[in-house]
Write a protein that holds these residues in place. Sequence first.
Motif, mmCIF file in Angstrom:
data_model
loop_
_atom_site.group_PDB
_atom_site.id
_atom_site.type_symbol
_atom_site.label_atom_id
_atom_site.label_comp_id
_atom_site.label_asym_id
_atom_site.label_seq_id
_atom_site.Cartn_x
_atom_site.Cartn_y
_atom_site.Cartn_z
ATOM 1 N N SER A 116 1.042 -1.249 -0.205
ATOM 2 C CA SER A 116 0.112 -0.175 -0.178
ATOM 3 C C SER A 116 0.870 1.148 0.143
ATOM 4 N N ASP A 117 1.989 1.251 0.777
ATOM 5 C CA ASP A 117 3.016 2.379 0.816
ATOM 6 C C ASP A 117 3.535 2.729 -0.448
ATOM 7 N N ILE A 118 3.843 1.584 -1.094
ATOM 8 C CA ILE A 118 4.496 2.024 -2.508
ATOM 9 C C ILE A 118 3.735 1.718 -3.663
ATOM 10 N N TYR A 119 2.235 1.671 -3.480
ATOM 11 C CA TYR A 119 1.460 1.191 -4.766
ATOM 12 C C TYR A 119 1.504 2.518 -5.804
ATOM 13 N N GLU A 120 1.599 3.681 -5.200
ATOM 14 C CA GLU A 120 1.665 4.835 -6.312
ATOM 15 C C GLU A 120 2.875 5.039 -7.136
ATOM 16 N N GLN A 121 3.902 4.732 -6.370
ATOM 17 C CA GLN A 121 5.234 4.658 -7.123
ATOM 18 C C GLN A 121 5.190 3.516 -7.888
ATOM 19 N N ILE A 122 4.741 2.364 -7.636
ATOM 20 C CA ILE A 122 4.588 1.265 -8.901
ATOM 21 C C ILE A 122 3.787 1.587 -9.961
ATOM 22 N N ILE A 123 2.860 2.445 -9.880
ATOM 23 C CA ILE A 123 1.879 3.007 -10.991
ATOM 24 C C ILE A 123 2.517 3.916 -11.794
ATOM 25 N N GLU A 124 3.389 4.928 -10.906
ATOM 26 C CA GLU A 124 4.277 5.963 -11.853
ATOM 27 C C GLU A 124 5.182 5.432 -12.605
ATOM 28 N N ALA A 125 5.957 4.358 -11.860
ATOM 29 C CA ALA A 125 7.197 3.603 -12.614
ATOM 30 C C ALA A 125 6.817 2.921 -13.665
ATOM 31 N N SER A 126 5.620 2.278 -13.532
ATOM 32 C CA SER A 126 5.185 1.521 -14.770
ATOM 33 C C SER A 126 5.986 0.554 -15.584
ATOM 34 N N PRO A 127 6.801 -0.386 -15.016
ATOM 35 C CA PRO A 127 7.795 -1.200 -15.770
ATOM 36 C C PRO A 127 7.218 -1.825 -16.965
ATOM 37 N N GLY A 128 7.871 -1.749 -18.003
ATOM 38 C CA GLY A 128 7.713 -2.312 -19.222
ATOM 39 C C GLY A 128 7.752 -3.934 -19.082
ATOM 40 N N GLU A 129 7.377 -4.586 -20.383
ATOM 41 C CA GLU A 129 7.404 -6.038 -20.114
ATOM 42 C C GLU A 129 8.737 -6.746 -19.881
ATOM 43 N N ASN A 130 8.887 -7.669 -18.919
ATOM 44 C CA ASN A 130 10.158 -8.059 -18.572
ATOM 45 C C ASN A 130 11.189 -6.902 -17.820
ATOM 46 N N GLU A 131 10.712 -5.844 -17.625
ATOM 47 C CA GLU A 131 11.736 -4.998 -16.766
ATOM 48 C C GLU A 131 11.252 -5.104 -15.420
ATOM 49 N N GLU A 132 12.563 -5.175 -14.549
ATOM 50 C CA GLU A 132 12.526 -5.530 -13.125
ATOM 51 C C GLU A 132 13.328 -4.164 -12.605
ATOM 52 N N LEU A 133 12.260 -3.758 -11.454
ATOM 53 C CA LEU A 133 12.722 -2.508 -10.670
ATOM 54 C C LEU A 133 12.596 -3.051 -9.233
ATOM 55 N N VAL A 134 13.401 -2.194 -8.418
ATOM 56 C CA VAL A 134 13.371 -2.302 -6.955
ATOM 57 C C VAL A 134 12.935 -1.214 -6.062
ATOM 58 N N ILE A 135 11.682 -1.172 -5.811
ATOM 59 C CA ILE A 135 10.985 -0.002 -4.976
ATOM 60 C C ILE A 135 11.067 -0.038 -3.607
ATOM 61 N N GLU A 136 11.707 0.412 -2.596
ATOM 62 C CA GLU A 136 11.936 0.626 -1.303
ATOM 63 C C GLU A 136 12.231 -1.144 -0.870
ATOM 64 N N GLY A 137 13.191 -1.665 -1.569
ATOM 65 C CA GLY A 137 13.589 -3.068 -1.271
ATOM 66 C C GLY A 137 12.474 -4.230 -1.738
ATOM 67 N N THR A 180 10.824 -6.071 -5.131
ATOM 68 C CA THR A 180 11.014 -6.364 -6.522
ATOM 69 C C THR A 180 9.728 -6.200 -7.204
ATOM 70 N N VAL A 181 9.663 -5.334 -8.307
ATOM 71 C CA VAL A 181 8.618 -4.855 -9.102
ATOM 72 C C VAL A 181 8.926 -5.487 -10.587
ATOM 73 N N SER A 182 7.861 -6.028 -11.260
ATOM 74 C CA SER A 182 8.271 -6.487 -12.586
ATOM 75 C C SER A 182 7.121 -6.412 -13.456
ATOM 76 N N GLY A 183 7.456 -5.954 -14.944
ATOM 77 C CA GLY A 183 6.638 -5.881 -15.771
ATOM 78 C C GLY A 183 6.062 -7.187 -16.373
ATOM 79 N N ALA A 184 5.106 -7.786 -16.280
ATOM 80 C CA ALA A 184 4.710 -9.202 -16.491
ATOM 81 C C ALA A 184 4.191 -9.171 -18.011
ATOM 82 N N GLY A 185 3.915 -8.201 -18.548
ATOM 83 C CA GLY A 185 3.382 -8.120 -20.027
ATOM 84 C C GLY A 185 1.612 -8.010 -20.142
ATOM 85 N N ASP A 186 1.020 -8.386 -21.075
ATOM 86 C CA ASP A 186 -0.166 -8.407 -21.125
ATOM 87 C C ASP A 186 -1.188 -9.663 -20.668
#
Length: 88
Positions: free
Chosen positions: A15-36, A38-44
């Motif tokens: 819940s704390d990082i939800y807005e950051q995830i939406i803003e970052a919106s990683p692309g397909e197969n792109e992986e980010l780390v937000i506040e420790g 892992t967030v990954s674009g899983a495609g369509d």
Amino acid sequence: MKCISVYTRDFALFSDIYEQIIEASPGENEELVIEGVTVSGAGDVPEQYIERMRIKPEVVVMKEKERNVTILQHGDVFEICLPVVEAV
């Protein structure tokens, strides 16, 4: 629908990082780390995916009506399903 996988089971942290995830919106197969976390674009994913997941007892389904976002939680993963806006 575009799907973003968030690898945590901690709802408060999610819940704390939800807005950051939406803003970052990683692309397909792109992986980010937000506040420790892992967030990954899983495609369509097709609309039927959400319906199939909705009937499973181990899956929690949440809806953000304002942006028409569906959030699935199962195991150690949250999946954020966003509608795809097509350019005209």
